[in-house]
Write an enzyme that holds these catalytic residues in place. Structure first.
Site, mmCIF file in Angstrom:
data_model
loop_
_atom_site.group_PDB
_atom_site.id
_atom_site.type_symbol
_atom_site.label_atom_id
_atom_site.label_comp_id
_atom_site.label_asym_id
_atom_site.label_seq_id
_atom_site.Cartn_x
_atom_site.Cartn_y
_atom_site.Cartn_z
ATOM 1 N N GLU A 60 16.990 -33.573 -38.169
ATOM 2 C CA GLU A 60 17.910 -32.447 -37.943
ATOM 3 C C GLU A 60 19.359 -32.892 -37.855
ATOM 4 O O GLU A 60 20.256 -32.273 -38.428
ATOM 5 C CB GLU A 60 17.522 -31.677 -36.672
ATOM 6 N N HIS A 129 8.922 -24.806 -27.192
ATOM 7 C CA HIS A 129 9.084 -23.915 -28.338
ATOM 8 C C HIS A 129 9.422 -22.488 -27.940
ATOM 9 O O HIS A 129 9.247 -21.566 -28.743
ATOM 10 C CB HIS A 129 7.807 -23.908 -29.197
#
Lengths: 327, 373
Positions: A60, A129
Site C-alpha cells: 500500500e 476490518h
C-alpha cells in the site's frame, strides 16, 4: 433515470471519467484481472488495458506513493485501497506527501489524486476490518474527504473527485455497495465537493450525518413521524471541507441538532460539527446537541456484541427524542 | 570498461570495504576523462566547488541564527551530486531526500534561490514554505526535497510510471541515504520499478551513517548494493562516490539502460559526509572517530579531481584559484540576496493549501485570530 446500485454508480463514474481523460489511471490490489475485490472496477482492465488499470502488489505504501509521484508528473491517478483498513500502511504518503506537497513546494506541485475504497464496519469482520477512517484524514489540511450515502452522490462526487486538482480521500462502504440503490440521472452530471444536501426536510430537529448513517437517520425520521416529530436529515456528503453554512441554516430553522456517525466518538467528524454549531448557532439552540456514535471500543467479532457497538436508527430516534425533551 | 561493479546475480556477500577504500571495480582509465572536454571537466569541478562553498556559507550563517530548523549539509559528497546530475537532460527528473541543497544547485537552481529558501524568504525556491529539507523547482523537474526517510522512493517510481505511460525516454534520478535500505518503501519501490520496467535510477549515497548509526550495525547485509539482487531486471552496482568521474560514468550507463531498455538501476555510491548529520550534530559525535573523518577527508573529491586535472594539464593553479574565488563570491552573494529578500507575507499562508482556494469553513475556524480576519 435509471436505478443503480452504489457499486454500479461508482463503476460508471470511473468508466466515464477514464473515457473522457486519458491521463487517468487506476492502481490497486485486484483492480484488474480480478475485476476489483468488490467489483467496483469491473470491466475496466478489458476496456483500458494494463497501464491504465494496474494490478499492484500488496504494498500500500508503495503504490500510494507511486500515485503521488505520477500526479506530480502530470497524470491523474486513482489509488484503490481494497479497504481503508489497509490504507493505514500508506497514510504517510497520503498525509506527509499528497496533502502537503502543494504548500511545501510553494504552490508548484499540486497533487491531483483520488484515494478510494470502502470504510466502516460490514458483517462480523472484527477489529482490524471494521473502522471508520474519516477522522484520520479530515484532520489534515490539504486533503478533501468525501463519504457519499447514495448511488447518485457516489457517482457525481467521484467524478468531481477525479477532476479535482488536489488530493481527495473518497470513502465508500462495503455494506452499501449492493444494498444502496437509487435513481441516477442518465445524462452527464457532477456533484460539487463541499456541499451538503438535505435528504429529508423537517422542522423539529436536524440530524447531521454522512455515509451509512444517512440511511439510519432517514429510517429514524420515518419512525418518528408517528410521534409527530418532524426530522430534517442533512447529509454532509463531504466532511472536509465541511458545509458549515448548510448545518447552521438547518439548525437555525429547527433549533435542535443530533450529530450521527458510525465511528468512535473521540475527535470524530461529529465532534467538529458540534463545535461549528455552538460557535455559529449557539443562540438558536433550544437544547444541547446530542451525538450518536459507535461505542468507544475496538469492534468485537461476536454478532451480538457487534450489534451492540454499531449505531442504528433506534439510537438516532432516541437522540432525537432526547433533544426534543420527548424521552 | 565499466566504472562500476555491475552484478545482477553473481555477487556474493563479502566484508564491507574499509573506510576510505575505493569501491571494487573502479577500473576507469584516469586519463580518459570519459571523453569529456577540458571545459566540461572544469565545469564539473566548478560545480563541486560551488556546492562546497555554498554549504560552508550555510553553516556559517546557521551559527548566527539566519537559518532555522534542521539543516543537513552535503560537504564531502559533492562528487555524487555533480557526477550524477550533470549527465541528465533537462526533461529528466530528480527526486531527493532532505540533504538537498547541493543537488538543487547541481540541477540548475540558483544559489540565491536555495539560500533564500534556507532563510525562509519569499524569493526562496519554495517561497519560504519548504526550508532546508524541501527544495522544489518545477521548471527544472526538481521534485523535492522530502523529509520522511525513504518515503520519496515511491514518488520516483510514480514518475517512472508516468514516463512509461506517456512513452517517453526520460529517466528519474532518485537520491537517498544508507538508512533507506532497511525501510519497506525501498523494497516496495525496487519491486515495482523492476517488475514494470520503469526508468528510475535509485542512487544510494552511502555516507556510512544513518544519522549516528553505522549502517553495518543495523543492516543484515554486508554490501548494501546486494539489497538490489532480489529484483530481476534491476541492475545493482557500487561505485566510488568520492570520484566524480566514476559516479558520472555509472550514472551515464544507468541513463542509457533507462532510456533504451526502460530498466531501473540501483547504484551504491560510497561516500562520506564531513559534517555532522545536521547542524545540531557535531562533526565527530559519539559514533565516529576523528581519525575516520580525517581519513575520508584525505580522499576529498574536490582535491583529488583538482589534482587529476592539473596532472593531465587540464587545469592550472591560477584557474583553480579563480574558480574558488568565484564560488566564494557566489556563496557570499547568495547570503546577501537572502538577507535582502522579504519574508513571505501572511496572505500567502492560505494560498497553497488547496489549489482552488481556501475553504470558507476552515477560514471561519481560524477567525479567533483577529489579526487574520
Amino acid at each position: 433515470m435509471a436505478v443503480l446500485t452504489y457499486r454500479e454508480a461508482l463503476n460508471d463514474a470511473l468508466r466515464e471519467e477514464m473515457e473522457r481523460d486519458d491521463s487517468i489511471f487506476i492502481i490497486g490490489e485486484e483492480v484488474g484481472e480480478y475485476d476489483g475485490a468488490y467489483k467496483v472496477t469491473k470491466g475496466l482492465l478489458e476496456q483500458f488495458g494494463e497501464w491504465r488499470v494496474r494490478d499492484a502488489p500488496i504494498a500500500e505504501l508503495g503504490f500510494a506513493g507511486l500515485g503521488v509521484g505520477a500526479a506530480m508528473a502530470g497524470l491523474r491517478p486513482i489509488v484503490e485501497f481494497m479497504t481503508w483498513n489497509f490504507a493505514l500502511l500508506a497514510i504517510d504518503e497520503v498525509v506527509n506527501a499528497a496533502a502537503k506537497m502543494f504548500q511545501m513546494s510553494g504552490g508548484q506541485y499540486n497533487v491531483p489524486i483520488v484515494f478510494r475504497g470502502p470504510g466502516g464496519a460490514a458483517l462480523q469482520l472484527a477489529a482490524q476490518h471494521s473502522q471508520s477512517p474519516e477522522p484520520w484524514y479530515s484532520y489534515v489540511p490539504g486533503l478533501k474527504v468525501i463519504a457519499p450515502a447514495t448511488a447518485k452522490d457516489a457517482k457525481g462526487l467521484l467524478k468531481s473527485a477525479v477532476r479535482d486538482n488536489d488530493p481527495v480521500v473518497f470513502i465508500e462502504s462495503e455494506i452499501m455497495y449492493n444494498l444502496v440503490r437509487d435513481e441516477v440521472p442518465e445524462e452527464e452530471y457532477v456533484t460539487p465537493i463541499g456541499k451538503a444536501e438535505v435528504k429529508r426536510e423537517g422542522s423539529d430537529v436536524t440530524v447531521v450525518c454522512h455515509s451509512k448513517m444517512v440511511h439510519q437517520a432517514l429510517a429514524a425520521a420515518r419512525a418518528l413521524e408517528k410521534e409527530d416529530i418532524d426530522v430534517e436529515v442533512l447529509d454532509l456528503r463531504t466532511v472536509r471541507p465541511l458545509d458549515v453554512d448548510a448545518v447552521v441554516a438547518s439548525v437555525k430553522k429547527t433549533n435542535r441538532a443530533v450529530v450521527a456517525e458510525e465511528g468512535w466518538p473521540m475527535c470524530n467528524v461529529g465532534a467538529q460539527v458540534v463545535d461549528d454549531i455552538q460557535r455559529e448557532a449557539f443562540d438558536s439552540l433550544d437544547a444541547p446537541v446530542a451525538r450518536v456514535n459507535g461505542l468507544d471500543v475496538p469492534m468485537p467479532y461476536a454478532k451480538n456484541l457487534e450489534k451492540l457497538v454499531t449505531p442504528n436508527a433506534d439510537h438516532v430516534a432516541a437522540a432525537v427524542r432526547h433533544v426534543c425533551y420527548a424521552d | 570498461m565499466s566504472a562500476a561493479n555491475a552484478d545482477r546475480s553473481t555477487a556474493t556477500v563479502s566484508d564491507a570495504p574499509a573506510a576510505g577504500a575505493p569501491a571494487e571495480g573502479s577500473g576507469r582509465d584516469p586519463d580518459a576523462f570519459l571523453g569529456l572536454s577540458k571545459e566540461e571537466c572544469v565545469e564539473l569541478l566548478r560545480e563541486m566547488i560551488i556546492e562546497r562553498r555554498f554549504e560552508e556559507k550555510a553553516a556559517e550563517v546557521y551559527q548566527v541564527g539566519k537559518i532555522g530548523g534542521f539543516c543537513h549539509l552535503y560537504i564531502g559528497q559533492e562528487a555524487v551530486s555533480a557526477g550524477s546530475i550533470s549527465p541528465l537532460r533537462d526533461d529528466d527528473y530528480v527526486v531527493t531526500a532532505y540533504r538537498d541543497h547541493a543537488q538543487a544547485i547541481a540541477r540548475g537552481m540558483t544559489p540565491n534561490a536555495v539560500m533564500a529558501e534556507l532563510y525562509g524568504r519569499a524569493d526562496g525556491c519554495s517561497k519560504g514554505f519548504g526550508g532546508s529539507m524541501h527544495m522544489f523547482d518545477k521548471t527544472l523537474n526538481f521534485m523535492g526535497g522530502h523529509g520522511i526517510v525513504g518515503s520519496h522512493l515511491p514518488l520516483a517510481v510514480g514518475v517512472g510510471y508516468t514516463i512509461r505511460y506517456r512513452g517517453g525516454d526520460q529517466v528519474c534520478l532518485c537520491f537517498f541515504g544508507d538508512s533507506v535500505v532497511n525501510i519497506g518503501a525501498f523494497h516496495e519501490s525496487m519491486n515495482m520499478a523492476a517488475r514494470w520496467k520503469l526508468p528510475v535510477i535509485f542512487l544510494l549515497e552511502n555516507n556510512r551513517y544513518g544519522m549516528g548509526t553505522d549502517f553495518r550495525r543495523v543492516a543484515a547485509v554486508k554490501e548494501l548494493k546486494d539489497r538490489g539482487r532480489a529484483y530481476d531486471g534491476l541492475t545493482s552496482l557500487d561505485v566510488d562516490g568520492m570520484d566524480v568521474l566514476a559516479v558520472r560514468q555509472a550514472v551515464e550507463e544507468a541513463i542509457e539502460r533507462g532510456r533504451n531498455e526502460k530498466t531501473p538501476s540501483f547504484i551504491e555510491a560510497r561516500c562520506f559526509r564531513y559534517m555532522g548529520h545536521s547542524m545540531a550534530d557535531p562533526m565527530h559525535g559519539t559514533y565516529r572517530t576523528r581519525e575516520e573523518v580525517e581519513k575520508w577527508r584525505s580522499d576529498d573529491p574536490i582535491l583529488s579531481f583538482t589534482r587529476q586535472l592539473m596532472d593531465a594539464g587540464r587545469l592550472t593553479e591560477e584557474e583553480y584559484q579563480a574558480i574558488d574565488r568565484e564560488a566564494k563570491e557566489i556563496a557570499e552573494e547568495s547570503a546577501a540576496f537572502a538577507d535582502r529578500s522579504p519574508f513571505p507575507d501572511s496572505d500567502a499562508l492560505y494560498r497553497y493549501v488547496y489549489s482552488d482556494g481556501y475553504p470558507d469553513d476552515m477560514r471561519r475556524r481560524d477567525a479567533w485570530r483577529k489579526e487574520l480576519r
